[in-house]
Write a protein that holds these residues in place. Structure first.
Motif, PDB file in Angstrom:
ATOM      1  N   ASN A 238       0.843  -1.196   0.000  1.00  0.00           N
ATOM      2  CA  ASN A 238       0.000   0.000   0.000  1.00  0.00           C
ATOM      3  C   ASN A 238       0.879   1.247   0.000  1.00  0.00           C
ATOM      4  OD1 ASN A 238       0.914   0.180   2.630  1.00  0.00           O
ATOM      5  ND2 ASN A 238      -1.073  -0.178   3.582  1.00  0.00           N
ATOM      6  N   LEU A 239       0.322   2.394   0.339  1.00  0.00           N
ATOM      7  CA  LEU A 239       1.055   3.659   0.216  1.00  0.00           C
ATOM      8  C   LEU A 239       2.222   3.783   1.191  1.00  0.00           C
ATOM      9  CD1 LEU A 239      -1.862   6.202  -0.336  1.00  0.00           C
ATOM     10  CD2 LEU A 239      -0.611   4.827  -2.004  1.00  0.00           C
ATOM     11  N   THR A 240       2.265   2.976   2.237  1.00  0.00           N
ATOM     12  CA  THR A 240       3.360   3.082   3.207  1.00  0.00           C
ATOM     13  C   THR A 240       4.712   2.725   2.586  1.00  0.00           C
ATOM     14  OG1 THR A 240       2.959   0.822   4.001  1.00  0.00           O
ATOM     15  CG2 THR A 240       1.873   2.617   5.186  1.00  0.00           C
ATOM     16  N   ARG A 241       4.705   2.056   1.471  1.00  0.00           N
ATOM     17  CA  ARG A 241       5.964   1.691   0.812  1.00  0.00           C
ATOM     18  C   ARG A 241       6.692   2.930   0.296  1.00  0.00           C
ATOM     19  NH1 ARG A 241       5.974   0.986  -4.728  1.00  0.00           N
ATOM     20  NH2 ARG A 241       6.932  -1.076  -4.769  1.00  0.00           N
ATOM     21  N   PHE A 242       6.009   4.070   0.225  1.00  0.00           N
ATOM     22  CA  PHE A 242       6.631   5.297  -0.274  1.00  0.00           C
ATOM     23  C   PHE A 242       7.191   6.174   0.847  1.00  0.00           C
ATOM     24  CE2 PHE A 242       3.510   4.264  -3.650  1.00  0.00           C
ATOM     25  CZ  PHE A 242       4.412   4.077  -4.682  1.00  0.00           C
ATOM     26  N   ILE A 243       7.161   5.705   2.086  1.00  0.00           N
ATOM     27  CA  ILE A 243       7.722   6.489   3.180  1.00  0.00           C
ATOM     28  C   ILE A 243       9.244   6.469   3.095  1.00  0.00           C
ATOM     29  CG2 ILE A 243       7.938   6.713   5.689  1.00  0.00           C
ATOM     30  CD1 ILE A 243       5.196   5.475   5.978  1.00  0.00           C
ATOM     31  N   ASN A 244       9.846   7.636   3.030  1.00  0.00           N
ATOM     32  CA  ASN A 244      11.298   7.755   2.916  1.00  0.00           C
ATOM     33  C   ASN A 244      11.973   7.815   4.280  1.00  0.00           C
ATOM     34  OD1 ASN A 244      11.700   7.834   0.021  1.00  0.00           O
ATOM     35  ND2 ASN A 244      10.701   9.838   0.041  1.00  0.00           N
ATOM     36  N   HIS A 245      13.272   7.575   4.246  1.00  0.00           N
ATOM     37  CA  HIS A 245      14.087   7.602   5.469  1.00  0.00           C
ATOM     38  C   HIS A 245      14.420   9.027   5.878  1.00  0.00           C
ATOM     39  CE1 HIS A 245      17.450   6.801   8.244  1.00  0.00           C
ATOM     40  NE2 HIS A 245      18.062   7.767   7.597  1.00  0.00           N
ATOM     41  N   SER A 246      14.546   9.238   7.192  1.00  0.00           N
ATOM     42  CA  SER A 246      15.077  10.489   7.733  1.00  0.00           C
ATOM     43  C   SER A 246      15.824  10.185   9.019  1.00  0.00           C
ATOM     44  CB  SER A 246      13.945  11.483   8.017  1.00  0.00           C
ATOM     45  OG  SER A 246      14.461  12.644   8.658  1.00  0.00           O
ATOM     46  N   CYS A 247      16.915  10.898   9.225  1.00  0.00           N
ATOM     47  CA  CYS A 247      17.660  10.760  10.476  1.00  0.00           C
ATOM     48  C   CYS A 247      16.949  11.488  11.622  1.00  0.00           C
ATOM     49  CB  CYS A 247      19.082  11.320  10.310  1.00  0.00           C
ATOM     50  SG  CYS A 247      20.053  10.435   9.073  1.00  0.00           S
ATOM     51  N   ASP A 248      15.950  12.298  11.285  1.00  0.00           N
ATOM     52  CA  ASP A 248      15.123  12.978  12.279  1.00  0.00           C
ATOM     53  C   ASP A 248      13.666  12.771  11.881  1.00  0.00           C
ATOM     54  OD1 ASP A 248      14.259  14.523  14.398  1.00  0.00           O
ATOM     55  OD2 ASP A 248      14.554  16.429  13.356  1.00  0.00           O
ATOM     56  N   PRO A 249      13.153  11.544  11.997  1.00  0.00           N
ATOM     57  CA  PRO A 249      11.832  11.205  11.459  1.00  0.00           C
ATOM     58  C   PRO A 249      10.688  11.751  12.301  1.00  0.00           C
ATOM     59  CG  PRO A 249      12.716   9.340  12.667  1.00  0.00           C
ATOM     60  CD  PRO A 249      13.807  10.390  12.662  1.00  0.00           C
ATOM     61  N   CYS A 262       1.094 -10.911  14.103  1.00  0.00           N
ATOM     62  CA  CYS A 262       1.965  -9.738  14.147  1.00  0.00           C
ATOM     63  C   CYS A 262       1.619  -8.821  12.972  1.00  0.00           C
ATOM     64  CB  CYS A 262       3.430 -10.163  14.077  1.00  0.00           C
ATOM     65  SG  CYS A 262       4.583  -8.763  14.006  1.00  0.00           S
ATOM     66  N   ARG A 263       1.353  -7.568  13.287  1.00  0.00           N
ATOM     67  CA  ARG A 263       1.072  -6.557  12.252  1.00  0.00           C
ATOM     68  C   ARG A 263       1.977  -5.358  12.523  1.00  0.00           C
ATOM     69  NH1 ARG A 263      -4.566  -7.895  11.165  1.00  0.00           N
ATOM     70  NH2 ARG A 263      -4.830  -6.055   9.837  1.00  0.00           N
ATOM     71  N   ILE A 264       2.297  -4.605  11.457  1.00  0.00           N
ATOM     72  CA  ILE A 264       3.172  -3.438  11.590  1.00  0.00           C
ATOM     73  C   ILE A 264       2.378  -2.176  11.256  1.00  0.00           C
ATOM     74  CG2 ILE A 264       5.231  -2.253  10.729  1.00  0.00           C
ATOM     75  CD1 ILE A 264       6.445  -4.957  10.131  1.00  0.00           C
ATOM     76  N   GLY A 265       2.334  -1.251  12.204  1.00  0.00           N
ATOM     77  CA  GLY A 265       1.648   0.020  11.985  1.00  0.00           C
ATOM     78  C   GLY A 265       2.643   1.163  11.942  1.00  0.00           C
ATOM     79  N   ILE A 266       2.287   2.218  11.214  1.00  0.00           N
ATOM     80  CA  ILE A 266       3.093   3.435  11.174  1.00  0.00           C
ATOM     81  C   ILE A 266       2.391   4.470  12.042  1.00  0.00           C
ATOM     82  CG2 ILE A 266       4.218   5.145   9.701  1.00  0.00           C
ATOM     83  CD1 ILE A 266       5.032   2.270   9.073  1.00  0.00           C
ATOM     84  N   TYR A 267       3.120   5.038  13.011  1.00  0.00           N
ATOM     85  CA  TYR A 267       2.550   5.968  13.977  1.00  0.00           C
ATOM     86  C   TYR A 267       3.386   7.250  14.029  1.00  0.00           C
ATOM     87  CZ  TYR A 267      -0.058   1.886  15.610  1.00  0.00           C
ATOM     88  OH  TYR A 267      -0.867   0.781  15.678  1.00  0.00           O
ATOM     89  N   THR A 268       2.736   8.344  14.379  1.00  0.00           N
ATOM     90  CA  THR A 268       3.434   9.628  14.468  1.00  0.00           C
ATOM     91  C   THR A 268       4.322   9.681  15.706  1.00  0.00           C
ATOM     92  OG1 THR A 268       1.635  10.649  15.730  1.00  0.00           O
ATOM     93  CG2 THR A 268       1.538  10.833  13.325  1.00  0.00           C
ATOM     94  N   LYS A 269       5.426  10.408  15.602  1.00  0.00           N
ATOM     95  CA  LYS A 269       6.264  10.715  16.762  1.00  0.00           C
ATOM     96  C   LYS A 269       5.938  12.103  17.304  1.00  0.00           C
ATOM     97  CE  LYS A 269      10.473   9.369  17.009  1.00  0.00           C
ATOM     98  NZ  LYS A 269      11.933   9.238  16.818  1.00  0.00           N
ATOM     99  N   ARG A 270       5.226  12.876  16.490  1.00  0.00           N
ATOM    100  CA  ARG A 270       4.815  14.237  16.836  1.00  0.00           C
ATOM    101  C   ARG A 270       3.737  14.641  15.851  1.00  0.00           C
ATOM    102  NH1 ARG A 270       6.602  17.247  12.715  1.00  0.00           N
ATOM    103  NH2 ARG A 270       8.595  16.795  11.707  1.00  0.00           N
ATOM    104  N   ILE A 278       6.010  12.502   5.368  1.00  0.00           N
ATOM    105  CA  ILE A 278       6.047  11.523   6.451  1.00  0.00           C
ATOM    106  C   ILE A 278       7.315  10.688   6.287  1.00  0.00           C
ATOM    107  CG2 ILE A 278       4.884   9.536   7.480  1.00  0.00           C
ATOM    108  CD1 ILE A 278       2.249  10.714   6.345  1.00  0.00           C
ATOM    109  N   THR A 279       8.131  10.636   7.321  1.00  0.00           N
ATOM    110  CA  THR A 279       9.407   9.921   7.244  1.00  0.00           C
ATOM    111  C   THR A 279       9.587   9.030   8.469  1.00  0.00           C
ATOM    112  OG1 THR A 279      10.568  11.745   8.350  1.00  0.00           O
ATOM    113  CG2 THR A 279      10.517  11.770   5.923  1.00  0.00           C
ATOM    114  N   MET A 280      10.479   8.057   8.354  1.00  0.00           N
ATOM    115  CA  MET A 280      10.849   7.218   9.488  1.00  0.00           C
ATOM    116  C   MET A 280      12.300   6.792   9.340  1.00  0.00           C
ATOM    117  SD  MET A 280       8.762   3.748   8.580  1.00  0.00           S
ATOM    118  CE  MET A 280       9.109   2.789   7.100  1.00  0.00           C
ATOM    119  N   ASN A 281      12.872   6.323  10.404  1.00  0.00           N
ATOM    120  CA  ASN A 281      14.257   5.866  10.390  1.00  0.00           C
ATOM    121  C   ASN A 281      14.296   4.404   9.967  1.00  0.00           C
ATOM    122  OD1 ASN A 281      16.942   5.093  10.995  1.00  0.00           O
ATOM    123  ND2 ASN A 281      17.089   6.692  12.538  1.00  0.00           N
ATOM    124  N   TYR A 282      14.978   4.112   8.872  1.00  0.00           N
ATOM    125  CA  TYR A 282      15.027   2.745   8.360  1.00  0.00           C
ATOM    126  C   TYR A 282      15.870   1.809   9.233  1.00  0.00           C
ATOM    127  CZ  TYR A 282      13.140   4.175   3.790  1.00  0.00           C
ATOM    128  OH  TYR A 282      12.348   4.633   2.777  1.00  0.00           O
TER     129      TYR A 282
END
Length: 307
Positions: A238-249, A262-270, A278-282
């Motif tokens: 789905n669209l989560t595959r387009f989330i890019n990496h950031s050192c400050d996600p 087991c399921r994996i969710g994407i959640y905000t840090k702020r 929307i970014t996350m640390n790989y």
């Protein structure tokens, strides 16, 4: 084009024509004047309108007001969004839940038993949600199941109910496609979307990696699941595959147990602002054997992904 020519073009339907030539000394550098036009009051539904005209290069070009410019900008954004969205979706098969290519393993149902949360009669009458931050299941990353006594008022079923945040896709300057918030996503630990894909074994993904290499597929969209299994969203996701990496996600992955799996969710840090990427640390989250150059440009950027 002379002022008389302009007056000739605009004389029909207008009451007066005023030319501000205070910048005559600059005419040699740029032949530009601003013309203030007042619509004829006899015309229906029309009021005073300030319209800028650029006579440079003998062209009569209307200069849009701030409202018009903003409206046009939003139209362009929507058009680009639609184009990017369609082109991005052409790269893979869109799915809304994981597809298991291995035997599904579920935990004992006792592990995700009813949480024991309570609501007062007044809270129930006012339709307040149950299973909030003090929910025992939520505290250990287990979503409540259909046995929860609060039913549709249970707030701890975000993955199973697909309570996705509004997101969209745009092209970034250096990182290809990226996932962006369509509106403000408020607060910390707010659910964005589940990461889904084909659930495969490590042995199967090793075979796939060789196939991807032959097909010159450079980017793998893979996350580790429980045990030695992987979620591969390279071909289906789905669209989560387009989330890019950031050192400050501004987002992170969280593993949750939903209906024993087991399921994996994407959640905000702020809080994530509208149209913010929307970014996350790989690191330790995505599969990859070689470090790649990082383009996040955050103040604490390490320069490499997976270093």
């Amino acid at each position: 084009m002379s002022a008389k020519s302009v007056e000739h073009l605009l004389q029909s339907g207008f009451e007066q024509l005023k030319i501000d030539d205070s910048n005559v000394n600059k005419m040699n550098r740029r032949r530009s004047v601003r013309i203030q036009i007042q619509y004829n009051r006899s015309l229906p539904d029309l009021s005073l309108l300030n319209l800028g005209l650029d006579l440079e290069n003998n062209n009569l070009l209307p200069k849009k007001s701030n409202i018009e410019a903003e409206s046009k900008e939003n139209e362009i954004k929507l058009e680009l969004e639609n184009i990017h969205y369609k082109r991005a979706l052409e790269q893979f098969t869109y799915i809304t839940k994981n597809e298991y290519l291995i035997r599904r393993k579920k935990t004992n149902n006792d592990d995700d038993s009813p949480c024991g949360c309570t609501l007062t009669r007044g809270q129930i009458v006012s339709s307040e949600f149950g299973c909030g931050n003090k929910c025992l299941n939520r505290a250990i990353n287990i979503e409540c199941d259909d046995r929860c006594k609060f039913g549709h008022l249970c707030s701890n079923q975000r993955i199973r109910k697909q309570e996705n945040a509004p997101v969209t896709i745009f092209i970034t300057e250096k990182k290809g496609y990226g996932l962006f918030a369509s509106t403000d996503i408020i607060g910390k630990d707010t659910f964005i979307m589940e990461f889904v894909g084909e659930v495969v074994s490590m042995a199967e993904f090793t075979k796939r990696s060789k196939s991807y290499s032959k097909q010159k597929i450079r980017h793998h969209y893979v996350m580790t699941a429980s045990g030695k299994n992987l979620f591969d969203a390279t071909q289906k996701g789905n669209l989560t595959r387009f989330i890019n990496h950031s050192c400050d996600p501004n987002a992170e992955t969280q593993k949750w147990t939903v209906d024993g799996e087991c399921r994996i969710g994407i959640y905000t840090k702020r809080t994530i602002k509208a149209f913010e990427e929307i970014t996350m640390n790989y690191q330790f989250e995505r599969f990859g054997k070689d470090a790649q150059e990082c383009f996040c440009e955050s103040p604490n950027c390490t320069g490499w992904i997976g270093s």
